[in-house]
Scaffold this motif. Structure first.
Motif, PDB file in Angstrom:
ATOM      1  N   PHE A  38      13.190  16.127 116.237  1.00  0.00           N
ATOM      2  CA  PHE A  38      14.418  17.726 116.711  1.00  0.00           C
ATOM      3  C   PHE A  38      13.638  18.519 117.065  1.00  0.00           C
ATOM      4  CE2 PHE A  38      16.461  13.700 114.664  1.00  0.00           C
ATOM      5  CZ  PHE A  38      17.208  12.991 115.238  1.00  0.00           C
ATOM      6  N   ASP A  39      13.950  19.270 118.718  1.00  0.00           N
ATOM      7  CA  ASP A  39      13.439  21.168 118.504  1.00  0.00           C
ATOM      8  C   ASP A  39      15.225  21.455 117.979  1.00  0.00           C
ATOM      9  OD1 ASP A  39      11.489  19.636 119.595  1.00  0.00           O
ATOM     10  OD2 ASP A  39      11.829  20.018 120.944  1.00  0.00           O
ATOM     11  N   TYR A  40      14.738  21.746 116.923  1.00  0.00           N
ATOM     12  CA  TYR A  40      16.035  22.798 116.248  1.00  0.00           C
ATOM     13  C   TYR A  40      16.302  24.582 116.480  1.00  0.00           C
ATOM     14  CZ  TYR A  40      18.537  24.519 111.713  1.00  0.00           C
ATOM     15  OH  TYR A  40      18.866  24.747 110.289  1.00  0.00           O
ATOM     16  N   GLU A  41      17.214  24.393 117.265  1.00  0.00           N
ATOM     17  CA  GLU A  41      17.513  25.496 118.079  1.00  0.00           C
ATOM     18  C   GLU A  41      18.429  26.040 119.102  1.00  0.00           C
ATOM     19  OE1 GLU A  41      14.102  24.867 121.529  1.00  0.00           O
ATOM     20  OE2 GLU A  41      15.818  23.794 122.979  1.00  0.00           O
ATOM     21  N   LEU A  42      18.885  27.155 119.316  1.00  0.00           N
ATOM     22  CA  LEU A  42      19.523  27.555 120.221  1.00  0.00           C
ATOM     23  C   LEU A  42      19.679  27.030 121.958  1.00  0.00           C
ATOM     24  CD1 LEU A  42      20.358  31.396 119.282  1.00  0.00           C
ATOM     25  CD2 LEU A  42      21.315  29.781 118.327  1.00  0.00           C
ATOM     26  N   PHE A  43      19.908  27.959 122.871  1.00  0.00           N
ATOM     27  CA  PHE A  43      20.393  27.596 124.155  1.00  0.00           C
ATOM     28  C   PHE A  43      19.212  28.775 125.083  1.00  0.00           C
ATOM     29  CE2 PHE A  43      23.263  24.470 123.138  1.00  0.00           C
ATOM     30  CZ  PHE A  43      23.368  23.740 124.116  1.00  0.00           C
ATOM     31  N   PHE A  44      19.270  28.747 125.857  1.00  0.00           N
ATOM     32  CA  PHE A  44      17.693  29.776 126.200  1.00  0.00           C
ATOM     33  C   PHE A  44      18.871  30.401 127.514  1.00  0.00           C
ATOM     34  CE2 PHE A  44      15.038  27.382 123.526  1.00  0.00           C
ATOM     35  CZ  PHE A  44      15.520  28.068 122.565  1.00  0.00           C
ATOM     36  N   GLY A  45      20.167  29.870 128.041  1.00  0.00           N
ATOM     37  CA  GLY A  45      20.404  30.013 129.362  1.00  0.00           C
ATOM     38  C   GLY A  45      21.066  31.671 128.889  1.00  0.00           C
ATOM     39  N   LEU A  62       6.052  23.104 113.780  1.00  0.00           N
ATOM     40  CA  LEU A  62       6.295  24.905 114.626  1.00  0.00           C
ATOM     41  C   LEU A  62       6.423  24.349 116.375  1.00  0.00           C
ATOM     42  CD1 LEU A  62       5.272  27.380 114.747  1.00  0.00           C
ATOM     43  CD2 LEU A  62       2.979  26.956 115.528  1.00  0.00           C
ATOM     44  N   HIS A  63       8.074  24.874 116.319  1.00  0.00           N
ATOM     45  CA  HIS A  63       7.935  25.129 117.632  1.00  0.00           C
ATOM     46  C   HIS A  63       8.100  26.382 117.890  1.00  0.00           C
ATOM     47  CE1 HIS A  63       9.630  24.089 121.029  1.00  0.00           C
ATOM     48  NE2 HIS A  63      11.546  24.230 121.065  1.00  0.00           N
ATOM     49  N   ILE A  64       7.524  26.636 119.477  1.00  0.00           N
ATOM     50  CA  ILE A  64       7.484  27.950 120.188  1.00  0.00           C
ATOM     51  C   ILE A  64       8.079  27.921 120.790  1.00  0.00           C
ATOM     52  CG2 ILE A  64       6.045  29.684 121.074  1.00  0.00           C
ATOM     53  CD1 ILE A  64       3.668  29.078 118.678  1.00  0.00           C
ATOM     54  N   HIS A  65       9.212  29.045 121.258  1.00  0.00           N
ATOM     55  CA  HIS A  65       9.311  29.772 122.387  1.00  0.00           C
ATOM     56  C   HIS A  65       9.240  31.220 122.136  1.00  0.00           C
ATOM     57  CE1 HIS A  65      12.157  26.292 124.160  1.00  0.00           C
ATOM     58  NE2 HIS A  65      12.327  26.125 122.664  1.00  0.00           N
ATOM     59  N   PRO A  66       8.071  31.586 123.436  1.00  0.00           N
ATOM     60  CA  PRO A  66       7.529  33.327 122.772  1.00  0.00           C
ATOM     61  C   PRO A  66       8.786  34.094 123.469  1.00  0.00           C
ATOM     62  CG  PRO A  66       5.984  31.769 124.574  1.00  0.00           C
ATOM     63  CD  PRO A  66       7.618  30.488 123.922  1.00  0.00           C
ATOM     64  N   ALA A 104       5.803  21.995 122.348  1.00  0.00           N
ATOM     65  CA  ALA A 104       5.556  23.590 122.828  1.00  0.00           C
ATOM     66  C   ALA A 104       6.968  23.633 123.399  1.00  0.00           C
ATOM     67  CB  ALA A 104       4.877  23.543 124.500  1.00  0.00           C
ATOM     68  N   GLY A 105       7.742  24.704 123.977  1.00  0.00           N
ATOM     69  CA  GLY A 105       8.914  25.769 123.941  1.00  0.00           C
ATOM     70  C   GLY A 105       9.055  24.144 126.227  1.00  0.00           C
ATOM     71  N   GLY A 106      10.435  24.243 125.516  1.00  0.00           N
ATOM     72  CA  GLY A 106       9.722  23.700 127.436  1.00  0.00           C
ATOM     73  C   GLY A 106       9.265  22.728 127.461  1.00  0.00           C
ATOM     74  N   TRP A 107       9.052  22.030 126.315  1.00  0.00           N
ATOM     75  CA  TRP A 107       7.034  21.192 127.030  1.00  0.00           C
ATOM     76  C   TRP A 107       6.190  21.769 127.906  1.00  0.00           C
ATOM     77  CZ3 TRP A 107      12.027  19.787 128.339  1.00  0.00           C
ATOM     78  CH2 TRP A 107      12.868  19.565 127.964  1.00  0.00           C
TER      79      TRP A 107
END
Ligand SMILES: [Zn+2]
Length: 331
Positions: free
Chosen positions: A7-14, A87-91, A145-148
């Motif tokens: 699971f990617d544990y995160e908020l939305f990015f819109g 680790l999941h990175i959304h820079p 990676a964020g967004g693959w």
């Protein structure tokens, strides 16, 4: 077969990030209940950039302290259930900030690691990995990676090797998408691929390579699947409405393409996808695939998805094992 529920544990990015409570805490607690009930393990890829920004802003905006504490507590709950935290990175968090009311998400020119300079990439990866390692008191060994957007991997290889990341799980064979934000192409990877070692290119197996790709399982979804999803969502909104209360970053052209032609997409526990898990797992198992990686997002959980996921686990708990990423041996 080993089923890896990730699971990617995160908020939305819109335009709307949604709330911590609805996007992360509440749905993740429901997932952790399944771990408790069935003794299975899950892997959570934590969007560390968000936690770092939460911490950076919490001094000036006390309301964020509560968010930070809830997330930290939940990560410790994950670990108490032997779930893996990786680790999941959304820079884009590097350029995003809280204004006292909401997070202003900036993604243009900073959505993927490849948008940054070599020095910035090294600094971001090291800082995020160090933060997570300190938080969990465990080594960081796996990455998504964020967004693959993990390509070109040659820009990440050196720093990954240096900090001990061995395993990537960003690839879904057959997947491809290019937009001003996204850029990935996994069409070169054979469908139903087992895990493989690689060096500088996530799509090219290299025997004895330093890294392991544990691909997310993928599936050729026909347009009918997305039409049904679309119709059911309107007929039964309470069962098919995502728990997360934010909005997605736009993927221009994507909707039209999935509604008009078959598309390779991931095997997922999100929303309507979860109803396919039993059939998809049986297919992979029959082909002798050893690791069946499922991607999900707490924010994408629906009542329907939770029921389907539980049914999948209940009916297959004696047939498959459900380990976490760090329980796998890559020696
Ligand atoms: Zn993500």
């Amino acid at each position: 077969m080993q089923v890896l529920l990730s699971f990617d544990y995160e908020l939305f990015f819109g335009t709307e990030t949604g709330s911590v409570e609805q996007c992360m805490i509440r749905p993740t607690n429901l997932l952790l209940d399944l771990c408790r009930k069935y003794g299975i393990r899950m892997t959570f890829f934590v969007d560390v950039g968000y936690l770092i920004q939460l911490e950076a802003h919490a001094g000036r905006f006390p309301e964020l302290t509560n968010d930070l504490n809830q997330v930290r507590q939940q990560i410790s709950d994950m670990q108490a259930l032997n779930c893996d935290v990786q680790l999941h990175i959304h820079p884009h968090w590097e350029k995003s900030a809280y204004d006292g009311q909401k997070w202003n998400i900036v993604t243009d020119g900073c959505y993927k690691l490849d948008d940054f300079s070599d020095a910035e990439i090294e600094q971001i990866v090291k800082r995020y990995a160090h933060y997570l390692q300190t938080l969990t008191n465990k080594p960081v060994t796996s990455f998504r990676a964020g967004g693959w957007c993990v390509q070109p991997f040659s820009r990440l290889a050196k720093v990954f090797a240096e900090i001990g990341i061995q395993c990537d799980s960003s690839v879904f064979p057959g997947g491809q998408f290019q937009s001003p934000h996204y850029d990935f192409d996994f069409t070169a990877v054979p469908r139903f691929s087992p895990a493989y070692r690689f060096e500088d290119d996530v799509c090219v197996p290299v025997p004895n390579g330093r890294f392991v790709e544990l691909p997310i399982a993928s599936w050729l979804y026909k347009p009918g699947f997305y039409w049904r999803l679309y119709v059911l969502g309107r007929l039964f909104p309470s069962r098919h409405k995502m728990m997360g209360d934010g909005t997605f970053l736009a993927q221009p052209g994507r909707k039209t393409s999935v509604l008009t032609q078959p598309v390779w997409n991931h095997v997922s526990s999100d929303g309507y996808y979860a109803g396919m898990l039993g059939k998809q797992a049986a297919f992979y198992n029959q082909r002798g695939v050893e690791h069946f990686v499922v991607i999900g997002h707490p924010k994408g959980l629906t009542i329907y998805a939770l029921e389907q996921l539980e049914r999948f686990v209940r009916t297959n708990q004696n047939k498959y094992s459900f380990p976490s990423f760090s329980e796998l041996e890559w020696s």
